[in-house]
Design an enzyme around this catalytic site. Structure first.
Site, PDB file in Angstrom:
ATOM      1  N   SER A  89      -4.376  -2.467   7.196  1.00 29.73           N
ATOM      2  CA  SER A  89      -4.901  -2.712   5.845  1.00 29.73           C
ATOM      3  C   SER A  89      -5.385  -4.147   5.651  1.00 29.73           C
ATOM      4  CB  SER A  89      -3.803  -2.449   4.810  1.00 29.73           C
ATOM      5  OG  SER A  89      -3.243  -1.178   4.997  1.00 29.73           O
ATOM      6  N   SER A 135       8.822  12.075  -2.902  1.00 33.20           N
ATOM      7  CA  SER A 135       8.315  10.700  -2.849  1.00 33.20           C
ATOM      8  C   SER A 135       9.300   9.768  -2.162  1.00 33.20           C
ATOM      9  CB  SER A 135       7.971  10.189  -4.249  1.00 33.20           C
ATOM     10  OG  SER A 135       9.127  10.210  -5.053  1.00 33.20           O
ATOM     11  N   GLN A 180      16.860  15.806  -3.204  1.00 35.65           N
ATOM     12  CA  GLN A 180      16.042  14.588  -3.263  1.00 35.65           C
ATOM     13  C   GLN A 180      14.543  14.883  -3.247  1.00 35.65           C
ATOM     14  OE1 GLN A 180      19.433  12.277  -0.698  1.00 35.65           O
ATOM     15  NE2 GLN A 180      17.430  11.315  -0.765  1.00 35.65           N
ATOM     16  N   CYS A 220      17.900   4.954  -2.621  1.00 30.55           N
ATOM     17  CA  CYS A 220      17.503   5.564  -3.896  1.00 30.55           C
ATOM     18  C   CYS A 220      18.504   6.585  -4.443  1.00 30.55           C
ATOM     19  CB  CYS A 220      16.117   6.189  -3.770  1.00 30.55           C
ATOM     20  SG  CYS A 220      15.871   7.082  -2.247  1.00 30.55           S
ATOM     21  N   THR A 252       0.812  -1.225   0.000  1.00 29.53           N
ATOM     22  CA  THR A 252       0.000   0.000   0.000  1.00 29.53           C
ATOM     23  C   THR A 252       0.841   1.270   0.000  1.00 29.53           C
ATOM     24  OG1 THR A 252      -0.100  -0.340   2.378  1.00 29.53           O
ATOM     25  CG2 THR A 252      -2.057  -0.968   1.116  1.00 29.53           C
ATOM     26  N   ARG A 265      20.801  -4.507   4.109  1.00 29.44           N
ATOM     27  CA  ARG A 265      21.733  -4.143   3.030  1.00 29.44           C
ATOM     28  C   ARG A 265      23.196  -4.425   3.362  1.00 29.44           C
ATOM     29  NH1 ARG A 265      19.140   1.680   1.906  1.00 29.44           N
ATOM     30  NH2 ARG A 265      17.345   0.998   0.681  1.00 29.44           N
ATOM     31  N   THR A 314      11.683   6.252  -7.075  1.00 27.86           N
ATOM     32  CA  THR A 314      10.817   5.100  -6.754  1.00 27.86           C
ATOM     33  C   THR A 314      10.875   4.052  -7.865  1.00 27.86           C
ATOM     34  OG1 THR A 314       8.837   6.123  -7.691  1.00 27.86           O
ATOM     35  CG2 THR A 314       9.193   6.414  -5.334  1.00 27.86           C
ATOM     36  N   LYS A 337      24.288   6.404   4.488  1.00 28.08           N
ATOM     37  CA  LYS A 337      24.016   5.367   3.477  1.00 28.08           C
ATOM     38  C   LYS A 337      24.769   5.686   2.186  1.00 28.08           C
ATOM     39  CE  LYS A 337      19.297   4.778   5.021  1.00 28.08           C
ATOM     40  NZ  LYS A 337      17.957   5.191   4.687  1.00 28.08           N
ATOM     41  N   HIS A 387      15.715  12.139  -8.038  1.00 28.84           N
ATOM     42  CA  HIS A 387      16.788  12.709  -7.208  1.00 28.84           C
ATOM     43  C   HIS A 387      17.897  13.252  -8.120  1.00 28.84           C
ATOM     44  CE1 HIS A 387      14.738  11.080  -3.862  1.00 28.84           C
ATOM     45  NE2 HIS A 387      15.518  10.077  -3.541  1.00 28.84           N
ATOM     46  N   GLU A 441      20.341   9.487   5.783  1.00 30.81           N
ATOM     47  CA  GLU A 441      20.645   9.372   4.351  1.00 30.81           C
ATOM     48  C   GLU A 441      22.147   9.491   4.045  1.00 30.81           C
ATOM     49  OE1 GLU A 441      18.058   8.555   2.772  1.00 30.81           O
ATOM     50  OE2 GLU A 441      18.302   8.998   0.640  1.00 30.81           O
TER      51      GLU A 441
HETATM   52  P1  NAP Z   1       5.507   4.089   2.874  1.00 27.59           P
HETATM   53  O1  NAP Z   1       4.827   4.799   1.768  1.00 27.59           O
HETATM   54  O2  NAP Z   1       5.437   4.653   4.244  1.00 27.59           O
HETATM   55  O3  NAP Z   1       4.927   2.553   2.921  1.00 27.59           O
HETATM   56  C1  NAP Z   1       5.235   1.663   3.967  1.00 27.59           C
HETATM   57  C2  NAP Z   1       4.531   0.325   3.771  1.00 27.59           C
HETATM   58  O4  NAP Z   1       4.863  -0.515   4.899  1.00 27.59           O
HETATM   59  C3  NAP Z   1       2.990   0.402   3.729  1.00 27.59           C
HETATM   60  O5  NAP Z   1       2.492  -0.560   2.831  1.00 27.59           O
HETATM   61  C4  NAP Z   1       2.586   0.032   5.153  1.00 27.59           C
HETATM   62  O6  NAP Z   1       1.302  -0.584   5.220  1.00 27.59           O
HETATM   63  C5  NAP Z   1       3.640  -1.012   5.485  1.00 27.59           C
HETATM   64  N1  NAP Z   1       3.792  -1.159   6.932  1.00 27.59           N
HETATM   65  C6  NAP Z   1       3.984  -0.177   7.851  1.00 27.59           C
HETATM   66  N2  NAP Z   1       4.031  -0.711   9.106  1.00 27.59           N
HETATM   67  C7  NAP Z   1       3.841  -2.059   8.962  1.00 27.59           C
HETATM   68  C8  NAP Z   1       3.763  -3.146   9.872  1.00 27.59           C
HETATM   69  N3  NAP Z   1       3.875  -2.975  11.194  1.00 27.59           N
HETATM   70  N4  NAP Z   1       3.572  -4.387   9.371  1.00 27.59           N
HETATM   71  C9  NAP Z   1       3.430  -4.591   8.047  1.00 27.59           C
HETATM   72  N5  NAP Z   1       3.470  -3.591   7.123  1.00 27.59           N
HETATM   73  C10 NAP Z   1       3.689  -2.329   7.585  1.00 27.59           C
HETATM   74  O7  NAP Z   1       7.061   3.899   2.584  1.00 27.59           O
HETATM   75  P2  NAP Z   1       7.815   3.858   1.147  1.00 27.59           P
HETATM   76  O8  NAP Z   1       8.298   5.189   0.752  1.00 27.59           O
HETATM   77  O9  NAP Z   1       7.001   3.077   0.205  1.00 27.59           O
HETATM   78  O10 NAP Z   1       9.145   3.049   1.540  1.00 27.59           O
HETATM   79  C11 NAP Z   1       9.122   1.646   1.792  1.00 27.59           C
HETATM   80  C12 NAP Z   1      10.550   1.164   2.040  1.00 27.59           C
HETATM   81  O11 NAP Z   1      11.346   1.361   0.882  1.00 27.59           O
HETATM   82  C13 NAP Z   1      11.235   1.908   3.186  1.00 27.59           C
HETATM   83  O12 NAP Z   1      12.047   1.022   3.888  1.00 27.59           O
HETATM   84  C14 NAP Z   1      12.053   2.958   2.442  1.00 27.59           C
HETATM   85  O13 NAP Z   1      13.165   3.377   3.181  1.00 27.59           O
HETATM   86  C15 NAP Z   1      12.460   2.200   1.194  1.00 27.59           C
HETATM   87  N6  NAP Z   1      12.743   3.018   0.014  1.00 27.59           N
HETATM   88  C16 NAP Z   1      11.902   4.021  -0.373  1.00 27.59           C
HETATM   89  C17 NAP Z   1      12.201   4.756  -1.520  1.00 27.59           C
HETATM   90  C18 NAP Z   1      11.330   5.875  -2.017  1.00 27.59           C
HETATM   91  O14 NAP Z   1      11.752   6.566  -2.960  1.00 27.59           O
HETATM   92  N7  NAP Z   1      10.138   6.098  -1.446  1.00 27.59           N
HETATM   93  C19 NAP Z   1      13.337   4.451  -2.255  1.00 27.59           C
HETATM   94  C20 NAP Z   1      14.144   3.403  -1.850  1.00 27.59           C
HETATM   95  C21 NAP Z   1      13.842   2.698  -0.725  1.00 27.59           C
HETATM   96  P3  NAP Z   1      -0.032   0.234   5.653  1.00 27.59           P
HETATM   97  O15 NAP Z   1      -0.441   1.072   4.476  1.00 27.59           O
HETATM   98  O16 NAP Z   1      -1.007  -0.850   5.954  1.00 27.59           O
HETATM   99  O17 NAP Z   1       0.337   1.065   6.836  1.00 27.59           O
END
Ligand code: NAP
Length: 348
Positions: free
Chosen positions: A43, A178, A175, A148, A15, A112, A327, A204, A241, A201
């Site tokens: 969810s 999103s 950056q 990212c 989600t 990682r 993303t 990393k 970014h 950040e």
């Molecule tokens: P996000 O929009 O906050 O989404 C987080 C997801 O994790 C949602 O589906 C949420 O579900 C789920 N979640 C949260 N708490 C949970 C729990 N206790 N048990 C199971 N599921 C849970 O975050 P995002 O930006 O997509 O990032 C996701 C990951 O990818 C992070 O680790 C981030 O650092 C990494 N990342 C992000 C990007 C980027 O550009 N955004 C790039 C590289 C890496 P609900 O909707 O049900 O709460």
């Protein structure tokens, strides 16, 4: 429409921002088929379309909207699992899946830097996949995708490192929003503003490239010895970014040589013609005002690094600008490319 010749896959964190990108990129994938979606207990039990706040411009695929969101428990029927989980919970959940024999490809930071986990950029370190053979996960495995902003930068650095040797790198990032997930940064914090801090950040960006560019040595990666300094800023751009990079090289190079090796750069994903691979991992622009996030982030399926403004530098040897989609290449697209490479090379 079910297609039994495709490999069923599950998405954890389906989600979220990255989860939605997974869905849009996998909806018509030639090899993989979205079979299951999972997220938090908030969810779970709802249909995906009830649970999600869909923010992508491409429509939510109808068949995914009807799937019931599951809890992130390792009882899914798909063997391949993509993870876009919040890093607060990703570590243990991904491990639980791997221990039950699932192939987990993750965007989260948690695993990682584990000694036996590949930090994979398919164009750069495909050989690091050998590490999964020594993972102690009962036949399952964890493969990770870098941060990212690391991905765009290392794509540009790899040909420089191979041809001239890298001694030092300085990078300043701008950056996109999103990158902070959804809803991310409050509008009143970012409109008319730049925030000169992104939690966690900079370390990393200073450490991940050392492993990615490192050498596989039996059961671990020998990091490269490059000094990297990073400063990261959040700017009011939705996706993409942009990074200003300065490099000190071990061997002398000319501007023309560097541009030529960037333009010729091609690797295993291109050789295997993987469905998500860009035709060219690096595009160099001669125009002085390029690359720009709004114009170039979607270049070559949003999977390429756009590079420009290469010039000599008074402090280092050269400086340039690199842009990549955070993303797409930087998260979901990058992870899908990892899974495609694993399939093409017989790991799954
Ligand atoms: P996000 O929009 O906050 O989404 C987080 C997801 O994790 C949602 O589906 C949420 O579900 C789920 N979640 C949260 N708490 C949970 C729990 N206790 N048990 C199971 N599921 C849970 O975050 P995002 O930006 O997509 O990032 C996701 C990951 O990818 C992070 O680790 C981030 O650092 C990494 N990342 C992000 C990007 C980027 O550009 N955004 C790039 C590289 C890496 P609900 O909707 O049900 O709460």
């Amino acid at each position: 429409m079910e297609n039994s010749s495709k490999i069923p896959v599950g998405i954890l964190g389906a989600t979220g921002s990255v989860g939605q990108k997974f869905i849009s990129l996998l909806a018509n994938h030639p090899w993989f088929e979205i079979a299951e979606v999972a997220a938090s207990e908030r969810s779970a039990g709802k249909t995906y379309k009830q649970a999600v706040n869909w923010v992508l411009s491409s429509p939510l695929p109808e068949f995914v909207g009807e799937l019931t969101v599951q809890e992130c428990e390792p009882n899914l029927k798909s063997k391949i699992i993509f993870s876009g989980l919040d890093s607060g919970v990703a570590g243990l959940i991904e491990e639980a899946f791997a221990k039950k024999g699932y192939f987990v490809v993750s965007n989260s930071k948690n695993h990682r830097m584990d000694k036996d986990v590949p930090l994979l950029v398919p164009e750069i370190n495909a050989d690091h996949l050998e590490l999964i053979k020594i993972q102690n996960y009962n036949g399952g495995c964890i493969v990770t995708n870098p941060n990212c902003s690391t991905i765009g930068m290392v794509l540009a650095l790899k040909p420089l490192h191979d041809n001239f040797g890298l001694e030092a790198v300085n990078v300043v990032t701008m950056q996109a929003l999103s990158g902070a997930g959804y809803p991310g940064v409050a509008s009143l914090d970012i409109i008319d503003n730049v925030i000169p801090f992104i939690s966690g950040e900079e370390p990393k960006l200073e450490s991940e490239p050392l492993k990615i560019l490192g050498i596989l040595d039996k059961d671990h990666i020998q990091n490269v010895d490059i000094k990297i300094s990073a400063q990261c800023n959040r700017v009011a751009v939705v996706d993409g970014h942009l990074e200003c990079v300065q490099v000190k090289l071990k061997k002398k190079a000319t501007k023309e040589e560097i541009i030529s090796i960037w333009r010729k750069f091609s690797a295993e994903p291109q050789k295997y013609n993987l469905p998500t691979a860009p035709l060219n991992p690096i595009y160099y622009f001669d125009e002085e005002k390029y690359p720009q996030p709004r114009i170039h982030r979607d270049l070559d399926k949003g999977m390429a690094a756009s590079v420009g403004r290469l010039r000599e530098d008074n402090l280092f040897d050269f400086k340039f600008v690199v842009l990549s989609h955070n993303t797409n290449r930087g998260a979901a697209g990058g992870a899908i490319l990892c899974a495609e490479l694993m399939k093409a090379k017989g790991y799954i």
